[in-house]
Every structure is written in structure tokens, then in C-alpha cells.
Design a protein around this motif. Sequence first.
Motif, PDB file in Angstrom:
ATOM      1  N   ASN A 233       0.815  -1.216   0.000  1.00 41.92           N
ATOM      2  CA  ASN A 233       0.000   0.000   0.000  1.00 41.92           C
ATOM      3  C   ASN A 233       0.847   1.265   0.000  1.00 41.92           C
ATOM      4  OD1 ASN A 233      -2.444  -1.435   0.095  1.00 41.92           O
ATOM      5  ND2 ASN A 233      -2.267  -1.681   2.310  1.00 41.92           N
ATOM      6  N   THR A 234       1.998   1.183  -0.621  1.00 41.72           N
ATOM      7  CA  THR A 234       2.897   2.338  -0.639  1.00 41.72           C
ATOM      8  C   THR A 234       2.739   3.130  -1.939  1.00 41.72           C
ATOM      9  OG1 THR A 234       4.674   0.968  -1.552  1.00 41.72           O
ATOM     10  CG2 THR A 234       4.588   1.227   0.849  1.00 41.72           C
ATOM     11  N   VAL A 235       3.264   4.349  -1.934  1.00 38.07           N
ATOM     12  CA  VAL A 235       3.185   5.236  -3.091  1.00 38.07           C
ATOM     13  C   VAL A 235       4.599   5.614  -3.507  1.00 38.07           C
ATOM     14  CG1 VAL A 235       2.405   7.493  -3.896  1.00 38.07           C
ATOM     15  CG2 VAL A 235       0.966   6.161  -2.365  1.00 38.07           C
ATOM     16  N   GLU A 236       4.835   5.529  -4.801  1.00 39.83           N
ATOM     17  CA  GLU A 236       6.136   5.929  -5.340  1.00 39.83           C
ATOM     18  C   GLU A 236       6.028   7.373  -5.839  1.00 39.83           C
ATOM     19  OE1 GLU A 236       9.492   4.301  -8.504  1.00 39.83           O
ATOM     20  OE2 GLU A 236       7.755   3.071  -8.013  1.00 39.83           O
ATOM     21  N   ILE A 237       6.601   8.301  -5.080  1.00 42.11           N
ATOM     22  CA  ILE A 237       6.534   9.722  -5.416  1.00 42.11           C
ATOM     23  C   ILE A 237       7.624  10.052  -6.434  1.00 42.11           C
ATOM     24  CG2 ILE A 237       6.746  12.065  -4.497  1.00 42.11           C
ATOM     25  CD1 ILE A 237       5.662  11.000  -1.844  1.00 42.11           C
ATOM     26  N   ASP A 238       7.211  10.617  -7.583  1.00 41.71           N
ATOM     27  CA  ASP A 238       8.167  10.927  -8.649  1.00 41.71           C
ATOM     28  C   ASP A 238       9.042  12.126  -8.286  1.00 41.71           C
ATOM     29  OD1 ASP A 238       7.092   8.851 -10.039  1.00 41.71           O
ATOM     30  OD2 ASP A 238       5.810  10.079 -11.311  1.00 41.71           O
ATOM     31  N   ASP A 239       8.424  13.203  -7.832  1.00 37.82           N
ATOM     32  CA  ASP A 239       9.209  14.363  -7.398  1.00 37.82           C
ATOM     33  C   ASP A 239       8.392  15.151  -6.390  1.00 37.82           C
ATOM     34  OD1 ASP A 239       7.698  16.630  -8.820  1.00 37.82           O
ATOM     35  OD2 ASP A 239       8.179  15.299 -10.481  1.00 37.82           O
ATOM     36  N   CYS A 240       9.075  15.905  -5.548  1.00 38.85           N
ATOM     37  CA  CYS A 240       8.387  16.671  -4.513  1.00 38.85           C
ATOM     38  C   CYS A 240       9.126  17.981  -4.250  1.00 38.85           C
ATOM     39  CB  CYS A 240       8.247  15.856  -3.221  1.00 38.85           C
ATOM     40  SG  CYS A 240       9.759  15.089  -2.646  1.00 38.85           S
ATOM     41  N   GLN A 241       8.387  18.930  -3.717  1.00 44.21           N
ATOM     42  CA  GLN A 241       8.910  20.267  -3.416  1.00 44.21           C
ATOM     43  C   GLN A 241       8.397  20.657  -2.040  1.00 44.21           C
ATOM     44  OE1 GLN A 241       7.685  23.205  -6.284  1.00 44.21           O
ATOM     45  NE2 GLN A 241       8.239  24.910  -4.977  1.00 44.21           N
ATOM     46  N   PHE A 242       9.300  21.174  -1.173  1.00 41.05           N
ATOM     47  CA  PHE A 242       8.952  21.437   0.212  1.00 41.05           C
ATOM     48  C   PHE A 242       8.954  22.924   0.529  1.00 41.05           C
ATOM     49  CE2 PHE A 242      10.809  17.137   0.384  1.00 41.05           C
ATOM     50  CZ  PHE A 242       9.767  16.460   0.997  1.00 41.05           C
ATOM     51  N   HIS A 243       8.228  23.284   1.591  1.00 38.67           N
ATOM     52  CA  HIS A 243       8.318  24.612   2.182  1.00 38.67           C
ATOM     53  C   HIS A 243       9.705  24.778   2.790  1.00 38.67           C
ATOM     54  CE1 HIS A 243       7.568  27.827   5.172  1.00 38.67           C
ATOM     55  NE2 HIS A 243       6.618  28.221   4.342  1.00 38.67           N
ATOM     56  N   CYS A 245      10.659  25.534   5.591  1.00 38.53           N
ATOM     57  CA  CYS A 245      10.823  25.111   6.977  1.00 38.53           C
ATOM     58  C   CYS A 245      11.266  23.650   7.094  1.00 38.53           C
ATOM     59  CB  CYS A 245       9.526  25.319   7.752  1.00 38.53           C
ATOM     60  SG  CYS A 245       8.162  24.255   7.231  1.00 38.53           S
ATOM     61  N   VAL A 246      11.129  22.869   6.036  1.00 41.83           N
ATOM     62  CA  VAL A 246      11.486  21.442   6.090  1.00 41.83           C
ATOM     63  C   VAL A 246      13.009  21.286   6.046  1.00 41.83           C
ATOM     64  CG1 VAL A 246      11.289  19.209   4.901  1.00 41.83           C
ATOM     65  CG2 VAL A 246       9.321  20.742   5.024  1.00 41.83           C
ATOM     66  N   LYS A 247      13.527  20.419   6.917  1.00 37.66           N
ATOM     67  CA  LYS A 247      14.967  20.160   6.982  1.00 37.66           C
ATOM     68  C   LYS A 247      15.327  19.150   5.887  1.00 37.66           C
ATOM     69  CE  LYS A 247      14.976  21.101  11.940  1.00 37.66           C
ATOM     70  NZ  LYS A 247      15.127  20.549  13.301  1.00 37.66           N
ATOM     71  N   LEU A 248      15.869  19.655   4.794  1.00 39.22           N
ATOM     72  CA  LEU A 248      16.125  18.815   3.619  1.00 39.22           C
ATOM     73  C   LEU A 248      17.220  17.789   3.878  1.00 39.22           C
ATOM     74  CD1 LEU A 248      15.907  21.484   0.771  1.00 39.22           C
ATOM     75  CD2 LEU A 248      14.156  19.878   1.515  1.00 39.22           C
ATOM     76  N   GLY A 249      18.153  18.111   4.763  1.00 34.93           N
ATOM     77  CA  GLY A 249      19.235  17.162   5.070  1.00 34.93           C
ATOM     78  C   GLY A 249      18.698  15.863   5.628  1.00 34.93           C
ATOM     79  N   LYS A 250      17.699  15.964   6.529  1.00 33.63           N
ATOM     80  CA  LYS A 250      17.107  14.752   7.110  1.00 33.63           C
ATOM     81  C   LYS A 250      16.299  13.988   6.066  1.00 33.63           C
ATOM     82  CE  LYS A 250      16.809  15.751  12.042  1.00 33.63           C
ATOM     83  NZ  LYS A 250      15.929  15.737  13.234  1.00 33.63           N
ATOM     84  N   PHE A 251      15.642  14.712   5.185  1.00 31.63           N
ATOM     85  CA  PHE A 251      14.849  14.034   4.161  1.00 31.63           C
ATOM     86  C   PHE A 251      15.753  13.273   3.193  1.00 31.63           C
ATOM     87  CE2 PHE A 251      12.656  13.899   0.034  1.00 31.63           C
ATOM     88  CZ  PHE A 251      11.494  13.247   0.415  1.00 31.63           C
ATOM     89  N   ASP A 252      16.877  13.878   2.820  1.00 32.57           N
ATOM     90  CA  ASP A 252      17.809  13.210   1.902  1.00 32.57           C
ATOM     91  C   ASP A 252      18.428  11.966   2.536  1.00 32.57           C
ATOM     92  OD1 ASP A 252      17.334  15.063  -0.042  1.00 32.57           O
ATOM     93  OD2 ASP A 252      19.019  16.356   0.503  1.00 32.57           O
ATOM     94  N   SER A 253      18.684  12.010   3.853  1.00 33.23           N
ATOM     95  CA  SER A 253      19.360  10.884   4.510  1.00 33.23           C
ATOM     96  C   SER A 253      18.418   9.740   4.857  1.00 33.23           C
ATOM     97  CB  SER A 253      20.081  11.360   5.773  1.00 33.23           C
ATOM     98  OG  SER A 253      19.143  11.911   6.688  1.00 33.23           O
ATOM     99  N   ASP A 254      17.252  10.057   5.443  1.00 31.94           N
ATOM    100  CA  ASP A 254      16.362   8.964   5.878  1.00 31.94           C
ATOM    101  C   ASP A 254      14.894   9.177   5.478  1.00 31.94           C
ATOM    102  OD1 ASP A 254      15.699  11.015   7.525  1.00 31.94           O
ATOM    103  OD2 ASP A 254      16.337  10.056   9.391  1.00 31.94           O
ATOM    104  N   ARG A 255      14.627  10.114   4.547  1.00 29.66           N
ATOM    105  CA  ARG A 255      13.275  10.384   4.025  1.00 29.66           C
ATOM    106  C   ARG A 255      12.305  10.839   5.118  1.00 29.66           C
ATOM    107  NH1 ARG A 255      12.986  10.480  -1.601  1.00 29.66           N
ATOM    108  NH2 ARG A 255      10.869   9.665  -1.599  1.00 29.66           N
ATOM    109  N   THR A 256      12.810  11.392   6.209  1.00 28.70           N
ATOM    110  CA  THR A 256      11.966  11.910   7.277  1.00 28.70           C
ATOM    111  C   THR A 256      11.656  13.373   7.008  1.00 28.70           C
ATOM    112  OG1 THR A 256      12.986  10.425   8.874  1.00 28.70           O
ATOM    113  CG2 THR A 256      11.769  12.275   9.761  1.00 28.70           C
ATOM    114  N   ILE A 257      10.371  13.743   7.087  1.00 30.52           N
ATOM    115  CA  ILE A 257       9.966  15.129   6.898  1.00 30.52           C
ATOM    116  C   ILE A 257       9.888  15.770   8.276  1.00 30.52           C
ATOM    117  CG2 ILE A 257       8.200  16.675   5.963  1.00 30.52           C
ATOM    118  CD1 ILE A 257       7.396  14.382   4.077  1.00 30.52           C
TER     119      ILE A 257
END
Length: 426
Positions: A233-243, A245-257
Motif C-alpha cells: 500500500n505504498t506510493v512511489e513519489i516521482d518528485d516533490c517540493q517542500f516549504h 521550513c522542512v529540513k532537507l538534510g534529514k529528508f535526503d538521509s532517511d526520508r523523514t519530513i
Amino acid sequence: MISAFFIYNQKGEVLISRLYRQDLKRSIADIFRIQVISNTDVRSPIITLGSTSFFHVRHENLYIVALTKWNANAALIFEFCYRVINVGRSYFGKFDEEAVKANFVLIYELLDEVLDFGYPQNSEADTLKMYITTESVKSERAVMEDSAKITIQATGATSWRRSDVKYRKNEAFIDVIESVNLLLSAQGNVLRADVAGQIMMRAYLSGTPECKFGLNDKVLLEKDPSNRRKTSNTVEIDDCQFHQCVKLGKFDSDRTISFIPPDGEFELMRYRTSDNINLPFKVHPVVIEIGKSKIEYRILVKANFSSKLYANNVVLNIPTPLNTAGVTCTASSGKAKYVPAENSIVWKIPRFQGQSEFTLTGEANLTAMTHKKAWSRPPISMDFQVLMFTSSGLLVRFLKVFEKNNYQSVKWVRYMTKAGNYQIRF
């Protein structure tokens, strides 16, 4: 970077004119009016004339134009133009020619803050409202207290949020809004199916909380060994853009928003996916041309989502030939009528229950033409809104709020799917 910034109306009149560098003269404004506004063939948002590049965005009845002689980052300049629009909306409610003419002094003041020597600065509307205000004049003591807060906020790590925010009830509202795009061939083959989504958040939280946000993202769940069996039941996101305020370093390392949210409403992220799209409606059109004087229609619409859900404001636009004299049609639900100005049958269904299906039958009478042209058969277009349903299958798995006072917060999540460019050929 940006050498000049202009705002034009549809006639090409300059409403706002601001030069930031000495490499351009104010007469450059006439070139854009002649070469772009007066020229209907120009469609590109970037035009280079000589050594000057014109970046323009159309909004309402305005042209937002940034000029540069440098090899500047185009994405950054367009992002700045859209930020100016958002700031204008935040201040004036609607950012159009009337608002610009009524508030041109304030707009010049805002431009001096958001651009310094052509380099974009702080463009957060909440921060700008603290020291560029249209409200009444405050006392000297209040101004001094506010100026101290402004300095901390404008230069600190979280320029988008004050630290002294307090609420009696701490709540967070999340809206997952998806626009589903479809192009179906006359043979029933899917030519295009994708979803453009945005996650809107309204944060009414005290202090400076840190939030962690989890989705059923395929990449994230496959990284965690404990969740590998649950990836159906997962979704494969093609591309995303954040506000911001989101810490992009954490998202790049472990996909945590992970983020410290601004106070109030903001767009947390945008995303796009084209894998395993659940189409909310299926349309089966049967259109038969009988000779040169008549066309028969039989349109069947079926809802593919759960019977517990409902779609609202469902509208189908069914094209008719240009030489249509009149149409008789009946629908099993809702109302259908021929609209000559649009050359189409408009079928409106206010409430459409899931797993149900409705039919429209009709007959169009055609007038004789001296030069018979083959009917191009434009596609049927559809508009709708379905609450608590996502075409991509995206789900919010969790939203955690961490704050030093350890208060309890209430979270609400709502899903909505609406029609983007939903077309069916026949």
C-alpha cells in the motif's frame, strides 16, 4: 542577479517600476511592452533580447516581470516572482491591477525589503507584516519591543515563525489535496494518468514545536526492514517540493519530513506521481453519427471509489458539432442541458455515490452546411470533488509534535481528490 523589476497591466502600462542596478535604463520597460505584451505569438516565459533576459509571470490581469543581464538562476527568479504574488495576496487579499494601484506605495516598500541590490531577501509574509504594516501607528515602547522580535526573527534560524506564539488549544490540521489528470483514448487506452498533489497545513501550536511527518512513501518503507512486508500500500513519489521550513538534510538521509511549522496556514509540500493511479470515474461514451443531420449520444459514468464515499459537484461537458440546431437529452441522475455558447451538453450531478453508475442519452439535430467538414470530436471533460479519497493512494501515517513544554496536541487529517485535466476521447 535581478537588475530591474516591473509590474504591467494587460494594456502594457507600467504600474510598478524598480531599478536595482545601473546596467539598465528605465526605457527598457518599453521594449517588453512592444516585444511581448503587444506580440500575441510570444508564449515563452523567458525572452532574451540582446543581452537582457526578461522573465515574466502572468497573474490575474498583471504581468510580473524581472529583468537581468546576468546568467542568473532562472528557477530562483521565477520562485521570487511567485513569492511577490503570494506576499501581495497576503497583504491585499487579491493581487490584481486594482490592488496594485491602490497600494503602490506599500508595494515599493515591500520591494525594497524583499530585494537588496537585486538579490532576494526575506519574502515570508508573516515576517514582513511585523515591520511593514498598513495598520495604525503604535506607541514607541511597542515599536521597540516589536523591533527586538523582528531582529531575532529576521536573522534567526526560523525566520518564518515567532517564538512567543501561544494558543489555549494546540491543534494541527492537514489537508491532502490531489488533482488527477487523465487522457483516455477512444479505444479506452490510458494515454496519460498522473496526480499533482499538495499538502496544506494549518498549525495552531504554541512555542516553537518540531514536527515529524510520515507518509506511506515506498522508498522510506523499503529502507526499514520491519516494514518490507507492508509495501503493497505504498506510493512511489516521482518528485516533490517542500516549504523552506522542512529540513532537507534529514529528508535526503532517511526520508523523514522534519520541520518547525510557520504559524497559521502554509503549503508544506507539493508532489507528483504517475504510478498506480486509481481513477475515481470511468466514462464509457458511445457517440454515433447518423447521416449528416443527426448524432446520438449514450454516455455511461461509473464511480470507482468506495460506496461509503460521495463525489460532489460532478460536471461533464460533452461536445457537440458547431452546426448543432438543438439537442434533446435525458439523464438518469442530475440535470443535463444543451449550452449553445459552449457547443456542448452540460451534465451536472450534485451528489454521486461511490460504485454507482448513471447514464445520459441524447440526440443532436444538425443544420445543413454548404461545405461539409468532418467533426473533430473534442474530448469529453469532467470536473468533480471526492472527499476522503486519494487517487495516488497517499496516506498520512503519523504527525508527531515535540515541544519543550510537552503539551498535548490534536491532529486532523482530511483528503480530497479533484479533477485536473480529466478528458475522455470518443
